[in-house]
Design a protein around this motif. Structure first.
Motif, PDB file in Angstrom:
ATOM      1  N   PRO A 146       0.729  -1.355  -0.056  1.00 18.36           N
ATOM      2  CA  PRO A 146       0.103  -0.025   0.052  1.00 18.36           C
ATOM      3  C   PRO A 146       0.737   1.229  -0.062  1.00 18.36           C
ATOM      4  N   ASP A 147       1.817   1.176   0.690  1.00 16.63           N
ATOM      5  CA  ASP A 147       2.837   2.478   0.700  1.00 16.63           C
ATOM      6  C   ASP A 147       3.335   2.863  -0.729  1.00 16.63           C
ATOM      7  N   GLY A 148       3.723   1.720  -1.691  1.00 18.40           N
ATOM      8  CA  GLY A 148       4.092   1.983  -3.049  1.00 18.40           C
ATOM      9  C   GLY A 148       3.216   2.332  -3.809  1.00 18.40           C
ATOM     10  N   VAL A 149       1.757   2.011  -3.591  1.00 17.00           N
ATOM     11  CA  VAL A 149       0.522   2.331  -4.473  1.00 17.00           C
ATOM     12  C   VAL A 149       0.305   3.905  -3.960  1.00 17.00           C
ATOM     13  N   GLN A 150       0.066   3.866  -2.731  1.00 22.11           N
ATOM     14  CA  GLN A 150       0.140   5.638  -2.316  1.00 22.11           C
ATOM     15  C   GLN A 150       1.034   6.364  -2.814  1.00 22.11           C
ATOM     16  N   ARG A 151       2.349   6.074  -2.860  1.00 16.16           N
ATOM     17  CA  ARG A 151       3.267   7.076  -3.404  1.00 16.16           C
ATOM     18  C   ARG A 151       3.728   7.015  -5.052  1.00 16.16           C
ATOM     19  N   LYS A 160      -3.492  -7.557 -10.546  1.00 17.67           N
ATOM     20  CA  LYS A 160      -4.681  -6.991  -9.777  1.00 17.67           C
ATOM     21  C   LYS A 160      -4.337  -6.052  -8.875  1.00 17.67           C
ATOM     22  N   ALA A 161      -5.351  -5.079  -8.429  1.00 14.78           N
ATOM     23  CA  ALA A 161      -5.470  -4.369  -7.380  1.00 14.78           C
ATOM     24  C   ALA A 161      -6.355  -5.005  -6.224  1.00 14.78           C
ATOM     25  N   ILE A 162      -5.835  -5.179  -5.044  1.00 13.46           N
ATOM     26  CA  ILE A 162      -6.823  -5.969  -4.166  1.00 13.46           C
ATOM     27  C   ILE A 162      -6.533  -5.331  -2.813  1.00 13.46           C
ATOM     28  N   VAL A 222      -0.174  -6.220   9.456  1.00 12.77           N
ATOM     29  CA  VAL A 222      -1.339  -7.003   8.701  1.00 12.77           C
ATOM     30  C   VAL A 222      -2.290  -5.635   8.556  1.00 12.77           C
ATOM     31  N   ASP A 223      -2.298  -4.754   9.546  1.00 12.86           N
ATOM     32  CA  ASP A 223      -3.171  -3.687   9.353  1.00 12.86           C
ATOM     33  C   ASP A 223      -2.801  -2.740   8.586  1.00 12.86           C
ATOM     34  N   TYR A 224      -1.428  -2.344   8.109  1.00 11.34           N
ATOM     35  CA  TYR A 224      -1.081  -1.856   7.037  1.00 11.34           C
ATOM     36  C   TYR A 224      -1.497  -2.093   5.826  1.00 11.34           C
ATOM     37  N   MET A 225      -1.389  -3.600   5.686  1.00 15.21           N
ATOM     38  CA  MET A 225      -1.651  -4.212   4.290  1.00 15.21           C
ATOM     39  C   MET A 225      -3.208  -4.383   4.094  1.00 15.21           C
ATOM     40  N   THR A 226      -3.856  -4.105   4.940  1.00 12.47           N
ATOM     41  CA  THR A 226      -5.262  -4.410   4.922  1.00 12.47           C
ATOM     42  C   THR A 226      -6.319  -3.459   5.229  1.00 12.47           C
ATOM     43  N   ASN A 227      -5.927  -2.265   5.583  1.00 10.86           N
ATOM     44  CA  ASN A 227      -6.766  -1.136   6.129  1.00 10.86           C
ATOM     45  C   ASN A 227      -7.439  -0.518   5.099  1.00 10.86           C
ATOM     46  N   GLY A 228      -7.186  -0.821   3.912  1.00 13.15           N
ATOM     47  CA  GLY A 228      -7.657  -0.211   2.716  1.00 13.15           C
ATOM     48  C   GLY A 228      -7.301   1.461   2.237  1.00 13.15           C
ATOM     49  N   LYS A 229      -6.362   1.896   3.124  1.00 13.02           N
ATOM     50  CA  LYS A 229      -5.934   3.207   2.703  1.00 13.02           C
ATOM     51  C   LYS A 229      -5.384   3.321   1.269  1.00 13.02           C
TER      52      LYS A 229
END
Ligand code: GDP
Ligand code: MG
Length: 164
Positions: free
Chosen positions: A20-25, A46-48, A72-79
């Motif tokens: 998620p950090d790589g996607v966010q950035r 896919k994005a998931i 686990v939270d950082y991977m799954t929280n959907g941010k």
């Protein structure tokens, strides 16, 4: 054909994910480009936003670590989603790990993805399977549904993989 391809062959497969950090950035394209430009073949993408169960299973070997809950939270929280991929090619499991670099970005060699784009271990933007067995487990976990991986022939294959 086994889900991670045939170990050591041209059709070996590995699971690579932009976290998620790589996607966010905005680093998805950069990660894809590294694998595409080396000549590896994209066979799943896919994005998931993974479920807690999926993330806990994916990182099952780290369950006892103090950072497990946060991970686990950082991977799954959907941010931001995870961009999950399967790449195919010669020695791609081991080569993928080399291209990604050490888990702690401060130990990652210059030119690797983590050296180029990250500073701390908890936000190291990318995942790659660490063995054939991990690749089998992770590909079936993230791409277990029928039809999610595409067998196709690259027109470039003979220019990338012939050694005579
Ligand atoms: P990898 O295979 O190189 O991704 O490394 P590991 O399998 O050892 O760890 C999986 C992921 O857990 C790492 O990529 C990090 O995102 C995270 N992680 C590992 N060690 C630590 C740590 O000491 N602190 C934190 N916050 N996260 C960690
Ligand atoms: Mg690992």
């Amino acid at each position: 054909k086994p889900i991670a391809g045939v170990k050591g062959s041209f059709s070996e497969r590995t699971f690579i994910a932009v976290k998620p950090d790589g996607v966010q950035r905005g680093l998805v394209a950069k990660v894809i480009a590294r694998f595409e430009e080396r000549g590896y073949k994209l066979v799943g993408l896919k994005a998931i936003v993974p479920s807690k169960e999926l993330a806990e299973e994916h990182y099952g070997d780290l369950k006892s670590k103090p950072f497990f809950g946060g991970l686990v939270d950082y991977m799954t929280n959907g941010k931001a989603p995870v961009v999950a991929m399967v790449w195919e090619g010669k020695d791609v499991i081991r080569q993928g790990r080399v291209m990604i670099g050490a888990t702690n970005p401060l130990d990652a060699a210059p030119g690797t993805i983590r050296n180029s784009y990250c500073q701390v271990i908890g936000r190291n933007i990318v995942h790659g399977s660490d063995s054939f067995e991990s690749a089998e487990k992770e590909i079936s976990l993230w791409f277990g549904k029928a039809g999610e991986l595409i067998d196709w022939t690259s027109a470039n294959e003979q220019w990338i993989l012939s050694d005579n």
